[in-house]
Design a protein around this motif. Structure first.
Motif, short mmCIF file in Angstrom:
data_model
loop_
_atom_site.label_atom_id
_atom_site.label_comp_id
_atom_site.label_asym_id
_atom_site.label_seq_id
_atom_site.Cartn_x
_atom_site.Cartn_y
_atom_site.Cartn_z
N GLU A 449 -34.03 15.61 23.93
CA GLU A 449 -32.80 16.41 23.80
C GLU A 449 -31.69 15.67 23.05
O GLU A 449 -30.67 16.27 22.69
CB GLU A 449 -32.29 16.84 25.18
CG GLU A 449 -31.89 15.72 26.11
CD GLU A 449 -33.02 15.24 27.01
OE1 GLU A 449 -32.72 14.79 28.12
OE2 GLU A 449 -34.20 15.32 26.57
N TYR A 450 -31.88 14.37 22.80
CA TYR A 450 -30.84 13.60 22.11
C TYR A 450 -31.24 13.18 20.69
O TYR A 450 -30.48 12.50 20.01
CB TYR A 450 -30.48 12.36 22.92
CG TYR A 450 -29.75 12.69 24.19
CD1 TYR A 450 -28.41 13.09 24.16
CD2 TYR A 450 -30.38 12.61 25.42
CE1 TYR A 450 -27.73 13.41 25.32
CE2 TYR A 450 -29.71 12.92 26.60
CZ TYR A 450 -28.39 13.33 26.54
OH TYR A 450 -27.71 13.64 27.69
N PHE A 454 -27.05 11.04 17.47
CA PHE A 454 -26.28 9.82 17.25
C PHE A 454 -26.49 9.31 15.83
O PHE A 454 -27.57 9.51 15.24
CB PHE A 454 -26.70 8.74 18.26
CG PHE A 454 -26.61 9.19 19.69
CD1 PHE A 454 -25.38 9.26 20.32
CD2 PHE A 454 -27.75 9.57 20.39
CE1 PHE A 454 -25.29 9.70 21.64
CE2 PHE A 454 -27.68 10.00 21.70
CZ PHE A 454 -26.44 10.07 22.33
N PRO A 455 -25.49 8.61 15.26
CA PRO A 455 -25.65 8.07 13.91
C PRO A 455 -26.84 7.12 13.84
O PRO A 455 -27.05 6.31 14.74
CB PRO A 455 -24.33 7.32 13.69
CG PRO A 455 -23.36 7.95 14.62
CD PRO A 455 -24.14 8.36 15.82
N LYS A 456 -27.60 7.23 12.76
CA LYS A 456 -28.81 6.41 12.63
C LYS A 456 -28.51 4.99 12.18
O LYS A 456 -29.16 4.05 12.59
CB LYS A 456 -29.80 7.07 11.67
CG LYS A 456 -30.43 8.34 12.24
CD LYS A 456 -31.51 8.86 11.31
CE LYS A 456 -32.19 10.09 11.89
NZ LYS A 456 -32.93 9.79 13.13
N GLY A 457 -27.53 4.82 11.29
CA GLY A 457 -27.21 3.48 10.83
C GLY A 457 -28.28 2.90 9.94
O GLY A 457 -29.24 3.57 9.53
N HIS A 458 -28.14 1.61 9.65
CA HIS A 458 -29.09 0.92 8.77
C HIS A 458 -30.29 0.38 9.53
O HIS A 458 -31.30 0.01 8.92
CB HIS A 458 -28.38 -0.24 8.07
CG HIS A 458 -27.23 0.19 7.20
ND1 HIS A 458 -27.40 0.80 5.98
CD2 HIS A 458 -25.89 0.10 7.39
CE1 HIS A 458 -26.22 1.08 5.45
NE2 HIS A 458 -25.30 0.65 6.27
N LEU A 465 -28.67 2.56 20.46
CA LEU A 465 -27.47 2.02 21.09
C LEU A 465 -26.41 3.10 21.28
O LEU A 465 -25.63 3.06 22.24
CB LEU A 465 -26.91 0.86 20.26
CG LEU A 465 -27.63 -0.47 20.41
CD1 LEU A 465 -27.12 -1.48 19.38
CD2 LEU A 465 -27.45 -1.04 21.82
N GLY A 466 -26.40 4.09 20.38
CA GLY A 466 -25.51 5.23 20.57
C GLY A 466 -25.83 5.98 21.85
O GLY A 466 -24.92 6.42 22.57
#
Length: 642
Positions: A449-450, A454-458, A465-466
C-alpha cells in the motif's frame, strides 16, 4: 561437451597449470570487486592499481593453498593409483567445487562490501547463525544481484573448460628411483605450500595477515583491493585477542582519558523515561536538515519527520557511528563500548562483566525493555540484551501477527512501532526502552500500500527510509496521547551509515556519519552544538542529563559537558580513525598514516600529517590513552566502576 585439443601432460605440470588457472580467476575477481566498488576508492592511478594487483597475488596464493591443500596432496602422494581415471575425476570435481566456493565468497563481497566497507571475515557465521530466514535472505540476494549470478555461472563454466584443456598422462613404471624422486618432490611441494601460506620464508618472517596488505597501498581503505575474501575469512576464523599496552603510567593515563564517570553535580536524580530509537541504515546523508549545504542548498533529504525532531530537539555538528554493522551498534549505544575491528558481541571479551544504561537505570527501579520486529534471536540481539540487563524482549514472537511481516526480516516498522507504543503504555514509570528498526534494510521493500508513496532518491534505501520516517511520525503521534510522553527523553540515532551518493559522504568520516538527536517534549532541550559526538557518548550523556548519582563505566563522553577534549573513534578494518576538534587522524595501531583538516578539506584529499606534527602528536596521545584503557580493561575484565 568434450574439449578439443586436450593436451596430455606430466601430473606435476597439470597441477601447476590448474593452480595458475585459479590464480587468474582470483585476479579477475579482484578486477570485478574494484569495478563494482570503484566509487568507494578515490584517486587510484593505473600504475598504483597494477601494483595493488601485484600485491594481491601473495594473498591469493595463500588463500588458494588453504583451499587446495587436499587436492594438492592427492596429486603428489608418490603412488601410481593417483593416475587412474576415476581418481583423477574425483580430484577434478573436488578442485572445481572447493574453488567455486572461494570464488563465490569473492563475488558476495562485490555487493556486500558497500555496506560494511571491509572484506567479509570469519565472524560472518556468528553474525547470521541466529537468523531463521537464511534461505529467504539468500534468495533475495540472488534476485537483487541476478547479474552477479550470471557472471558467476559464466566464470565457473570457463573454469571447467580450462581445467579440461589438460589431462594427466599415464603412470610411469614405478621403480625405486621413481618412488624416491616423487617422494622428494612431495617434500619440496610441501615446503613450497608452507612458504606460500605464510607469505614468505626466513628468520623473523611471520605469516601474513590482513594488515600486510598495507604494504601495497597509500590509504587503509585500499587494503580491501589487495585482499581477497577467502583469505580474510581464514585469517579471522580464530578469535583475536588484544595485547596489553603501557603507554602511560596509571595516573597520567587517567588524567588524559578516564572512562570512569563520576557524578557531575549534586542535583537530584531526574527519573525521566528514556526511549532509544535506533534506525537501521540511517546515514546522516539522508537527513535534509543536517545537510543544508548539499546540492547547492536545495537538498531536502528523505526524512521530513526526523527533520522536525531535529528542529525541536538537540543535536551536534559532527556525529558518528562506532561501527559499520548492526551488531556493532547495541554495545556502543547501550553499554558505551565500541567494537574494535570485530563486533564486541562476537569477541572473546563479550562475557566480561559490563554495565549498561539499562542495568544502571534498572537499579533505580526502571522497567527495561527492548523492541525488535525480527524473529527472536535475530542478530544475537536477544542474548546481548539479556546480558545488558534488559528485562523484557519484544520481538516477532511476542507480536504474533505474522500477517504484518515483510517476509524477509520481520514485522514492518509502522505496525511494530504502534505495538511498541501500546506496550510501553502498560509499563510502570519510569521505564527504559530501546527500539531497533528493520524495514530500511536490504532488500529495501515497502508494504504494497506504500509503493510509490515516497521519493525514490538516488539510492534504493532512501525510499524505504521515507517509510520508516512515516512510521516514526505515527509512533510519536500515538505516543503523544499517552500519559508518559512528556516525561520521556527520546534519543534517535542510526545503527550505522550505509551506501552514499554525494562525494561528501564517500569519505572515511562520511562512511560513519549518522544523526544523533535528543528530544524531550516536556522540557526545553533544543539547539545544536559545534561538537564531535559518537554512539558511545549516548549513555553518559543521558545519564548525566538525568543527574545519575553513582560512578559508572563508559568509554564515551558526556556530550553536554563543557570543554572540547572529547573525541570519536572507529576501527572497522584494523585501522583507527580518530576525530578530535577539526581533524581526523588515521593510525594503523602503531603509526600515524594520515591527518586531515575536516573543516577545510571535507573530501579528505589533502594529507597534512607532515605539515602539522604538533596536532598529530596531540591526537596520538589521546588515541594511545584510549587504546590502553580499552585493551587493558578488556583483558583485565574491568568494564565497570567497581
Amino acid at each position: 561437451m568434450k574439449i578439443k585439443n586436450t593436451k596430455t601432460v606430466n601430473i606435476y605440470l597439470a597441477l601447476a597449470y590448474r593452480f595458475f588457472i585459479v590464480l587468474v580467476l582470483y585476479t579477475l575477481c579482484r578486477l570485478g570487486f574494484y569495478a563494482f566498488n570503484h566509487s568507494l576508492f578515490q584517486s587510484i592511478s593505473l600504475p598504483k592499481y597494477l601494483y595493488i594487483l601485484y600485491g594481491g597475488v601473495k594473498f591469493d596464493v595463500s588463500a588458494l593453498l588453504y583451499i587446495n591443500l587436499i587436492f594438492i596432496l592427492l596429486n603428489v602422494i608418490p603412488f601410481p593409483f593417483r593416475y587412474k581415471e576415476g581418481y583423477q575425476k574425483f580430484c577434478k570435481w573436488l578442485f572445481i567445487i572447493t574453488n567455486s566456493i572461494g570464488i563465490l565468497a569473492n563475488f558476495a563481497d562485490f555487493a556486500y562490501f558497500k555496506y560494511t566497507l571491509k572484506r567479509t571475515t570469519g565472524t560472518v557465521y556468528d553474525q547470521f547463525k541466529n537468523e531463521q530466514n537464511k534461505l529467504k535472505l539468500f534468495g533475495d540476494f540472488l534476485v537483487d544481484y541476478w547479474y552477479l549470478v550470471i557472471i558467476f555461472a559464466v566464470l565457473i563454466w570457463l573454469f571447467v573448460k580450462l581445467y579440461d584443456l589438460v589431462k594427466v598422462n599415464k603412470a610411469p613404471r614405478f621403480t625405486w628411483p621413481i618412488y624416491l624422486l616423487h617422494t622428494a618432490l612431495l617434500f619440496i611441494i610441501a615446503l613450497a605450500c608452507l612458504t606460500g601460506i605464510r607469505g614468505g620464508w626466513g628468520f623473523g618472517t611471520r605469516p601474513i595477515t590482513l594488515s600486510n596488505a598495507g604494504e601495497f597501498v597509500d590509504t587503509p581503505d585500499q587494503m580491501n583491493l589487495v585482499l581477497n575474501t577467502p583469505f580474510s575469512i581464514f585469517r579471522t576464523l580464530t578469535a583475536s585477542t588484544l595485547k596489553p599496552v603501557h603507554y602511560y603510567d596509571e595516573q597520567t593515563l587517567n588524567t588524559i582519558y578516564n572512562p570512569i564517570h563520576l557524578p557531575a553535580d549534586t542535583g537530584k536524580f531526574k527519573p525521566l523515561n528514556v526511549v532509544f530509537l535506533i534506525i537501521e541504515s540511517l546515514g546522516k546523508e539522508h537527513v535534509g536538515s543536517l545537510n543544508t549545504d548539499l546540492d547547492g542548498g536545495k537538498y531536502k533529504g528523505y526524512t521530513p519527520f526526523i527533520d522536525s525532531l531535529v528542529s525541536q530537539g538537540y543535536t551536534f555538528t559532527h556525529t558518528y557511528a562506532n561501527g559499520r554493522k548492526s551488531i556493532d551498534a547495541l554495545p556502543s549505544v547501550i553499554t558505551g563500548i565500541p567494537s574494535i575491528r570485530e563486533p564486541f558481541i562476537l569477541s572473546i571479551y563479550s562475557g566480561n562483566k559490563t554495565t549498561s544504561i539499562a542495568k544502571l537505570l534498572g537499579d533505580k527501579g526502571y522497567e527495561t525493555a527492548f523492541f525488535h520486529g525480527a524473529p527472536n534471536g535475530s542478530m544475537g540481539f536477544s542474548s546481548y540484551t539479556h546480558l545488558a540487563g534488559i528485562k523484557h524482549y519484544f520481538g516477532q514472537n511476542e507480536y504474533k501477527n505474522t500477517g504484518d511481516s515483510d517476509g524477509t526480516w520481520g514485522i514492518w516498522d509502522d505496525p511494530f512501532m504502534q505495538y511498541m507504543a501500546q506496550t510501553m503504555n502498560t509499563f510502570k514509570q519510569p521505564f527504559f526502552s530501546s527500539f531497533f528498526s528493520l524495514s530500511s534494510h536490504h532488500p529495501f521493500r515497502l508494504p504494497d500500500e506504500y509503493v510509490g508513496k515516497f521519493p525514490k532518491g538516488h539510492l534504493p534505501v532512501q525510499e524505504v527510509l521515507g517509510y520508516t520516517d512515516m512510521a516514526l511520525r505515527n509512533f510519536f503521534k500515538t505516543a503523544s496521547t499517552m500519559p508518559w510522553y512528556k516525561n520521556t527523553l527520546f534519543v534517535l540515532c542510526a545503527d550505522h551509515a550505509t551506501v552514499s551518493y554525494f562525494p561528501e559522504y564517500q569519505t572515511t568520516p562520511g562512511y560513519f556519519s549518522i544523526p544523533i538527536v535528543l528530544y524531550y517534549p516536556g522540557g526545553n532541550l533544543k539547539g545544536k552544538a559545534e561538537k564531535i559526538v559518537q554512539q558511545i557518548d549516548i549513555m553518559p550523556t543521558v545519564l548525566n542529563y538525568l543527574h545519575y548519582d553513582k560512578p559508572y563505566f563508559a568509554l564515551g563522553f558526556d556530550a553536554f559537558k563543557e570543554g572540547n577534549d572529547n573525541f570519536a573513534v572507529n576501527n572497522n578494518d584494523g585501522t583507527f580513525s580518530f576525530y578530535q576538534d577539526d581533524y581526523l587522524l588515521v593510525n594503523d595501531g602503531k603509526l600515524n598514516i594520515a591527518l586531515y583538516n575536516l573543516k577545510t578539506d571535507r573530501l579528505t584529499k589533502n594529507n597534512i600529517l607532515e605539515k602539522e606534527p604538533l596536532i598529530a602528536d596531540k591526537m596520538e596521545k589521546y588515541l594511545k590513552a584510549f587504546i590502553q584503557q580499552y585493551n587493558n580493561r578488556m583483558i583485565e575484565n574491568k568494564l565497570t566502576a567497581n
